[in-house]
Design a protein around this motif. Sequence first.
Motif, short mmCIF file in Angstrom:
data_model
loop_
_atom_site.label_atom_id
_atom_site.label_comp_id
_atom_site.label_asym_id
_atom_site.label_seq_id
_atom_site.Cartn_x
_atom_site.Cartn_y
_atom_site.Cartn_z
N VAL A 1 -3.07 6.20 -0.36
CA VAL A 1 -2.19 5.04 -0.26
C VAL A 1 -0.81 5.43 0.28
O VAL A 1 -0.10 4.59 0.84
N GLN A 2 -0.46 6.71 0.15
CA GLN A 2 0.81 7.19 0.69
C GLN A 2 0.82 7.17 2.23
O GLN A 2 1.88 7.20 2.85
N GLN B 1 -0.50 -3.04 -4.25
CA GLN B 1 0.27 -4.18 -4.74
C GLN B 1 1.71 -4.21 -4.24
O GLN B 1 2.30 -5.28 -4.07
N ASN B 2 2.27 -3.03 -4.00
CA ASN B 2 3.69 -2.97 -3.61
C ASN B 2 3.89 -2.93 -2.10
O ASN B 2 5.02 -2.87 -1.63
N HIS B 3 2.80 -2.97 -1.35
CA HIS B 3 2.93 -3.00 0.11
C HIS B 3 3.16 -4.43 0.59
O HIS B 3 2.76 -5.39 -0.06
N GLU B 4 3.80 -4.54 1.75
CA GLU B 4 4.10 -5.85 2.29
C GLU B 4 3.64 -5.98 3.73
O GLU B 4 3.62 -5.00 4.49
N ASN B 5 3.24 -7.20 4.07
CA ASN B 5 2.89 -7.56 5.45
C ASN B 5 1.75 -6.72 6.02
O ASN B 5 1.73 -6.42 7.22
N LEU C 1 -3.36 -9.42 -3.71
CA LEU C 1 -2.18 -9.12 -2.92
C LEU C 1 -1.40 -10.39 -2.60
O LEU C 1 -1.98 -11.39 -2.16
N GLN C 2 -0.12 -10.35 -2.82
CA GLN C 2 0.73 -11.53 -2.62
C GLN C 2 1.33 -11.61 -1.22
O GLN C 2 1.56 -12.71 -0.70
N ASN C 3 1.59 -10.47 -0.61
CA ASN C 3 2.36 -10.46 0.63
C ASN C 3 1.60 -9.88 1.81
O ASN C 3 2.20 -9.37 2.75
N SER C 4 0.29 -9.95 1.76
CA SER C 4 -0.53 -9.39 2.83
C SER C 4 -1.69 -10.33 3.15
O SER C 4 -2.05 -11.20 2.36
N GLU C 5 -2.26 -10.13 4.34
CA GLU C 5 -3.39 -10.94 4.79
C GLU C 5 -4.67 -10.14 4.64
O GLU C 5 -4.72 -8.96 4.99
N VAL C 6 -5.70 -10.76 4.10
CA VAL C 6 -6.98 -10.09 3.87
C VAL C 6 -8.06 -10.75 4.72
O VAL C 6 -8.22 -11.97 4.71
N LEU C 7 -8.82 -9.93 5.45
CA LEU C 7 -9.91 -10.40 6.29
C LEU C 7 -11.21 -9.76 5.83
O LEU C 7 -11.23 -8.61 5.40
#
Length: 257
Positions: free
Chosen positions: A88-89, A113-117, A134-140
Amino acid sequence: MLNTIERRQKIIDKVNELSRVDVAQLASEFNVSTVTIRTDLNDLSKRRLLIRSRGGAVAISKITKELSVKEKHCENSHIKEKLAEAAVQLINNDELIILDSGTTTEEIAKLLQNHENLVVMTNGLNIATELSHLQNSEVLMTGGTLRQKSLSFYGRQAEASLNNLRFDKVILGVDGVEISSGFTTHFEHEATLNRLMCNISKEVIVVTDSSKFGRSGLYIIDSLDSIDTLITDNKIPSQYIDYFQSKNVKLIIIDVD
């Protein structure tokens, strides 16, 4: 020229020595037609002396048992968590990534969880479940036919969903890593989809624990020198460290002692 019995014994010896053999190479070595070699391999496969694969054969001793997702969750779970922390790093905000199906990649999904966009594509039902938080990302999702044993989607629809797309990184878990055969999986359609994922990604990251080295799934995804970054634990056999360093593959080795 060797007779049929002698030739087939030589083939058994060679596949056990090399782990994997190729029809064309055997035909050239024994100075017979590829049709004759295929007949030899088919006969030896029926007698459970080797396992036929596309274009050749694999030693039975090198084929690993495929585990279900439930069984995989129980296998080396603490190591997978540490590998996921390292993986994840490598994921940055605003990146386009593919997470292959699997339990190691599921651990990675839990840590985003802490990643954005991010834009995250996956063929794993279990991965998508984790990514749904995830709140701030798009999932396909690729879509396709669901394979219940691995909770993964495969097939033409899954492959078609990746057409005309490009990603920064693909992160794969694998069933086997072997110098002669590359990185492998147990399911033919999964190998095809994984290969496509690699082709449309700028960087290929393979995450696997050391138990997979020297073992092989039946179907080849790609050669080891196609990997950009390999994340594993410190029980990786030394010959693989030497090999990856010679191929300029970035190695991230996690201490699990």
